[in-house]
Design a protein around this motif. Sequence first.
Motif, PDB file in Angstrom:
ATOM      1  N   ALA A  54       1.295  -1.150   0.196  1.00 49.48           N
ATOM      2  CA  ALA A  54      -0.418  -0.305  -0.200  1.00 49.48           C
ATOM      3  C   ALA A  54       0.534   1.708   0.261  1.00 49.48           C
ATOM      4  N   SER A  55       0.598   2.550   0.072  1.00 48.94           N
ATOM      5  CA  SER A  55       1.479   3.790  -0.575  1.00 48.94           C
ATOM      6  C   SER A  55       0.080   4.649  -0.096  1.00 48.94           C
ATOM      7  N   ILE A  56       0.202   5.922   0.843  1.00 51.71           N
ATOM      8  CA  ILE A  56       0.078   6.938   0.829  1.00 51.71           C
ATOM      9  C   ILE A  56      -0.368   7.906  -0.633  1.00 51.71           C
ATOM     10  N   ALA A  57      -0.723   7.994  -1.427  1.00 55.45           N
ATOM     11  CA  ALA A  57      -0.918   8.805  -2.646  1.00 55.45           C
ATOM     12  C   ALA A  57      -1.266  10.788  -2.204  1.00 55.45           C
ATOM     13  N   ALA A  58      -0.658  11.203  -3.460  1.00 55.01           N
ATOM     14  CA  ALA A  58      -1.254  12.619  -3.307  1.00 55.01           C
ATOM     15  C   ALA A  58      -3.026  12.871  -3.309  1.00 55.01           C
ATOM     16  N   PRO A  59      -3.049  13.496  -2.647  1.00 57.35           N
ATOM     17  CA  PRO A  59      -4.641  13.546  -2.443  1.00 57.35           C
ATOM     18  C   PRO A  59      -5.175  14.482  -4.250  1.00 57.35           C
ATOM     19  N   THR A  60      -6.665  13.320  -4.367  1.00 57.09           N
ATOM     20  CA  THR A  60      -6.992  13.769  -5.952  1.00 57.09           C
ATOM     21  C   THR A  60      -8.088  15.253  -5.975  1.00 57.09           C
ATOM     22  N   VAL A  61      -7.911  15.559  -4.647  1.00 58.00           N
ATOM     23  CA  VAL A  61      -9.063  16.712  -4.796  1.00 58.00           C
ATOM     24  C   VAL A  61      -7.937  17.754  -5.319  1.00 58.00           C
ATOM     25  N   VAL A  62      -7.056  18.297  -5.053  1.00 53.50           N
ATOM     26  CA  VAL A  62      -5.619  19.221  -5.331  1.00 53.50           C
ATOM     27  C   VAL A  62      -5.485  19.378  -7.090  1.00 53.50           C
ATOM     28  N   ARG A  63      -5.446  17.705  -7.234  1.00 48.73           N
ATOM     29  CA  ARG A  63      -4.985  17.883  -8.973  1.00 48.73           C
ATOM     30  C   ARG A  63      -6.560  18.186  -9.786  1.00 48.73           C
ATOM     31  N   GLU A  64      -7.943  18.055  -9.505  1.00 46.69           N
ATOM     32  CA  GLU A  64      -9.209  18.568  -9.704  1.00 46.69           C
ATOM     33  C   GLU A  64      -9.259  19.798  -9.449  1.00 46.69           C
ATOM     34  N   ALA A  65      -8.603  20.661  -8.350  1.00 45.34           N
ATOM     35  CA  ALA A  65      -9.023  21.924  -8.632  1.00 45.34           C
ATOM     36  C   ALA A  65      -7.518  22.588  -9.548  1.00 45.34           C
ATOM     37  N   ALA A  66      -7.068  22.609  -9.221  1.00 40.44           N
ATOM     38  CA  ALA A  66      -6.229  22.473 -10.587  1.00 40.44           C
ATOM     39  C   ALA A  66      -6.602  22.403 -11.764  1.00 40.44           C
ATOM     40  N   ALA A  67      -7.271  21.677 -12.472  1.00 42.60           N
ATOM     41  CA  ALA A  67      -7.536  21.001 -13.353  1.00 42.60           C
ATOM     42  C   ALA A  67      -8.788  22.585 -14.001  1.00 42.60           C
ATOM     43  N   GLN A  68      -9.757  22.591 -12.890  1.00 42.19           N
ATOM     44  CA  GLN A  68     -10.527  23.446 -12.942  1.00 42.19           C
ATOM     45  C   GLN A  68     -10.318  24.518 -12.584  1.00 42.19           C
ATOM     46  N   ALA A  69      -9.302  25.046 -12.466  1.00 45.72           N
ATOM     47  CA  ALA A  69      -8.237  26.448 -12.359  1.00 45.72           C
ATOM     48  C   ALA A  69      -8.641  26.433 -13.396  1.00 45.72           C
ATOM     49  N   ALA A  70      -8.015  25.813 -14.491  1.00 48.25           N
ATOM     50  CA  ALA A  70      -7.301  26.210 -16.551  1.00 48.25           C
ATOM     51  C   ALA A  70      -7.976  26.022 -16.748  1.00 48.25           C
ATOM     52  N   ALA A  71      -9.058  25.130 -16.384  1.00 47.69           N
ATOM     53  CA  ALA A  71     -10.318  25.285 -17.082  1.00 47.69           C
ATOM     54  C   ALA A  71     -10.916  26.579 -17.092  1.00 47.69           C
ATOM     55  N   ASP A  72     -11.396  27.173 -16.383  1.00 51.70           N
ATOM     56  CA  ASP A  72     -11.884  28.456 -16.080  1.00 51.70           C
ATOM     57  C   ASP A  72     -10.976  29.335 -16.973  1.00 51.70           C
ATOM     58  N   ALA A  73      -9.380  29.323 -17.112  1.00 52.19           N
ATOM     59  CA  ALA A  73      -8.757  30.069 -17.319  1.00 52.19           C
ATOM     60  C   ALA A  73      -8.503  30.193 -18.645  1.00 52.19           C
ATOM     61  N   ALA A  74      -8.969  29.639 -19.692  1.00 53.47           N
ATOM     62  CA  ALA A  74      -9.243  29.122 -20.891  1.00 53.47           C
ATOM     63  C   ALA A  74     -10.359  29.834 -20.759  1.00 53.47           C
TER      64      ALA A  74
END
Length: 239
Positions: free
Chosen positions: A182-202
């Motif tokens: 098992a591993s501790i992965a980075a939160p997907t919420v952070v990646r989704e927020a970054a993707a949404q910010a990029a979409a808003d900027a576009a």
Amino acid sequence: MAETTKVVAKMRSRAGKGGARSSRRDGLIPAVIYGDKQAPVMIAVEPKSIERELHKEGFFNHRMEIDVEGTPYAVLPRDMQIDPVTDRPLHLDFLRIGPDSIITVQVPVHFRNENQAPGIKRGGVLNIVLHEITVRTKPANIPEYFDVDLTGLEIGHSVHLSTLSIPEGVRVVSRDKNATVASIAAPTVVREAAAQAAADAATAGTPAAEGTAAAAPAAGAAPAAAPAAGAKAPAPAKK
């Protein structure tokens, strides 16, 4: 080590589908005991003595003792056929085991102290790679489960097979001796927020929609060119 479950059964006089249907009509579960270089034994199991165990974790690596009309058999469950409509067992297969038998089983993995893992506290996600671990051992040495302590794990940290506590007499079956459990992965919420910010900027940078007023010329921009000398004025629009 897992406890031994006691199961009650009767001898089944008829083999094959006819004998199995007859057992089911009597409210019993047809089954067979095989292995350990002995002849198979056809039996019919009392449902009440086993139904509570059927859907428990690790059912197929729990030792059982089946009392067949006074004769005990040490076994491990190997297969189970389920009615797709009623979800009730239609047939059970048991592997006869002796004290020196070496068997292969799947042992579940338990994770604890998630609230003591800093990576999870900061929003990290526990990514479980191995829910079960395959081992070879004697029946008396079968672990009930493998314990993984998550205390102190940060984001990006992993737990490997080599760090587990393996009981004496138990051998892990794996091509990769240091496979990730098992591993501790980075939160997907952070990646989704970054993707949404990029979409808003576009979206903010897209041209104005058709029908909206044209943007005023930027400050300092040259005015539109005047009509050439001698050019006719545009005809008025017809009404």
